[in-house]
Design an enzyme around this catalytic site. Structure first.
Site, PDB file in Angstrom:
ATOM      1  N   HIS A  61       0.858  -1.198   0.000  1.00 39.21           N
ATOM      2  CA  HIS A  61       0.000   0.000   0.000  1.00 39.21           C
ATOM      3  C   HIS A  61       0.885   1.235   0.000  1.00 39.21           C
ATOM      4  CE1 HIS A  61      -4.092   1.638   1.545  1.00 39.21           C
ATOM      5  NE2 HIS A  61      -3.445   2.563   0.859  1.00 39.21           N
ATOM      6  N   HIS A  63       1.397   5.079  -2.082  1.00 39.30           N
ATOM      7  CA  HIS A  63       0.900   6.067  -3.054  1.00 39.30           C
ATOM      8  C   HIS A  63       1.977   6.951  -3.656  1.00 39.30           C
ATOM      9  CE1 HIS A  63      -3.364   5.447  -2.060  1.00 39.30           C
ATOM     10  NE2 HIS A  63      -2.967   5.303  -0.815  1.00 39.30           N
ATOM     11  N   ARG A 233     -26.352  -4.245  19.542  1.00 44.04           N
ATOM     12  CA  ARG A 233     -25.001  -3.953  19.057  1.00 44.04           C
ATOM     13  C   ARG A 233     -24.768  -4.643  17.731  1.00 44.04           C
ATOM     14  NH1 ARG A 233     -26.638  -2.620  24.014  1.00 44.04           N
ATOM     15  NH2 ARG A 233     -25.072  -1.483  25.191  1.00 44.04           N
ATOM     16  N   HIS A 256       2.322   6.880  14.151  1.00 44.19           N
ATOM     17  CA  HIS A 256       1.285   7.902  14.336  1.00 44.19           C
ATOM     18  C   HIS A 256      -0.125   7.340  14.133  1.00 44.19           C
ATOM     19  CE1 HIS A 256       3.733  11.623  14.531  1.00 44.19           C
ATOM     20  NE2 HIS A 256       4.604  10.880  13.880  1.00 44.19           N
ATOM     21  N   ASP A 280       1.426   3.052   3.461  1.00 46.87           N
ATOM     22  CA  ASP A 280       0.371   3.943   2.941  1.00 46.87           C
ATOM     23  C   ASP A 280       0.979   5.335   2.710  1.00 46.87           C
ATOM     24  OD1 ASP A 280      -2.050   4.860   2.007  1.00 46.87           O
ATOM     25  OD2 ASP A 280      -3.100   4.780   3.924  1.00 46.87           O
ATOM     26  N   ALA A 329      -3.875  11.873   6.528  1.00 45.46           N
ATOM     27  CA  ALA A 329      -3.959  11.880   5.062  1.00 45.46           C
ATOM     28  C   ALA A 329      -2.912  10.946   4.468  1.00 45.46           C
ATOM     29  CB  ALA A 329      -3.772  13.303   4.544  1.00 45.46           C
TER      30      ALA A 329
HETATM   31 ZN   LIG Z   1      -4.052   4.488   0.813  1.00 43.73          ZN
END
Ligand SMILES: [Zn+2]
Length: 405
Positions: A61, A63, A233, A256, A280, A329
């Site tokens: 993953h 970008h 639930r 983080h 990511d 982000a």
């Molecule tokens: Zn992503």
């Protein structure tokens, strides 16, 4: 010429070997042993004594990095990303797209397909494309641009699959109309279907698994969890992932996105063979703090954590947030920072931590027969690390693509 890496310790990642030697020939690992194997071969020795030799990291993953994004749709951008992440020990990755107009996504997928077969691209090997969006649930959009989110369109997806033989993974929200049909289509094409940016209930996840979904995208990030409707639930994607052995998952372990407690919880319930770690990472990876842009949205990269957060990520480890700081982000980490998080902040044994960035992602993607561990016949994807888990050298298929100056 046959190469010999001579290090202090080697992590396969299933065990640690001391004073190990790795022989590399023709882009593959020929043998692993102690120094006695050197006498049997004529070799060019690469002395990395004092250091740790591990399989190259595999990122499912990713970008962007080095100021460039996969969505630029150019070979130059992909090469910068591949080189930037090789500096963090990554030897192979899935180039991941973002939610955008379909023509931009197509351009990006075409560039990725070219990069996958190019021998010219320096840095880490691009294994294929990971389509993340636009078929995501607006309720779990995270940093994906809500303007371009759409309900899954199996016809359009089939078209993409025909055009892009290197589309290896699709993240979508299975509970949306067309979601299950898309899952069945992906399974028929042998493409990994991943539940992500999803608000599904437990029942909907079960249907998704039956339709062919096998993985969950960044667990705890843009994934639904227990909610209450009247007195009752409803379990969500998080609980379903932890409960169902049929689902593998990934964690953004940049120090983080997730506190150590949640990383430990995922590993405790699923084991390190079913949970891999990913970056990511976005284009700002490797650039440092500042203000940037992501898919048309302004973002900020900084190292601020709330005062009562579980841990203090090390100096210099930043994260990207939406401009109003309401959500992350994406990360700006390279893979060795992910490994450092797993070892130093989460407290995992070195073999387990390395497994989560090597063998496990390879296994999840179905390529563990050629990448993700150090053994004879495997691709010579190798990283050399010092005691602080900083990268000294990265080798992709027998070629040194990064060496620390
Ligand atoms: Zn992503």
């Amino acid at each position: 010429m046959r190469l010999a890496l001579i290090g202090k310790r080697l992590v396969t990642p299933f065990r640690i070997l001391d004073d190990a030697v790795v022989l590399v020939e023709g882009g593959r690992i020929e043998a692993i042993g102690d120094k006695s194997i050197l006498s049997r071969y004529k070799v060019k020795a690469i002395d990395v004594s004092g250091h740790l030799i591990a399989p190259g990291f595999i990122d499912l993953h990713l970008h962007g990095g080095g100021g460039h994004d996969v969505m630029e749709g150019t070979l130059d951008a992909l090469e910068t990303i591949a080189e930037t992440h090789a500096r963090g020990g990554t030897t192979a990755f899935l180039a991941t797209t973002l939610t955008a107009p379909m023509d931009e996504i197509q351009t990006a997928l075409e560039a990725i397909s070219k990069a996958c077969v190019s021998e010219e691209i320096a840095g880490a090997r691009i294994l294929g494309a990971h389509l993340e969006g636009p078929y995501l649930n607006p309720k779990q959009a995270g940093a994906q641009n809500p303007e371009y989110l759409r309900i899954p369109d199996p016809k359009e997806l089939e078209n993409l699959l025909k055009k892009c033989p290197f589309l290896k993974r699709v993240t979508l929200a299975p509970e949306l109309p067309g979601g299950l049909e898309s899952g069945r289509l992906l399974r028929a094409h042998n493409v990994m279907a991943s539940i992500g940016h999803s608000d599904a209930t437990y029942q909907q996840v079960l249907e998704a698994v039956e339709a062919g979904f096998s993985h969950v995208t960044h667990l705890f990030s843009a994934t639904s969890s227990v909610r209450r409707l009247k007195a009752y639930r409803f379990a969500g994607v998080v609980e379903a992932t932890m409960l169902l052995d049929s689902l593998s998952t990934e964690l953004i372990a940049d120090g983080h996105h997730l506190p150590p407690s949640l990383i430990r919880l995922a590993i405790k319930t699923k084991g390190t063979g079913r949970v891999c770690a990913v970056t990511d990472a976005i284009s700002a990876a490797g650039l440092g703090p500042g203000e940037y842009e992501l898919g048309g949205l302004p973002i900020i990269v900084e190292n601020e954590v709330p005062p009562d957060y579980e841990v203090h990520p090390p100096e210099g480890s930043c994260v990207a947030k939406l401009a109003d700081r309401s959500a992350f982000a994406g990360s700006v980490a390279l893979m060795n920072q992910v490994l450092q998080t797993l070892v130093n902040l989460v407290g995992l044994p070195l073999t387990e931590a390395i497994k989560m960035v090597t063998w496990t992602p390879a296994h999840i993607l179905g390529i563990s027969h050629e990448r993700g561990s150090l053994a004879p016949n495997m691709r010579a994807d190798i990283v050399v690390l010092d005691e602080n888990l900083s990268v000294k050298m990265t080798m992709v298929e027998g070629r040194v693509v990064y060496q620390k100056p």
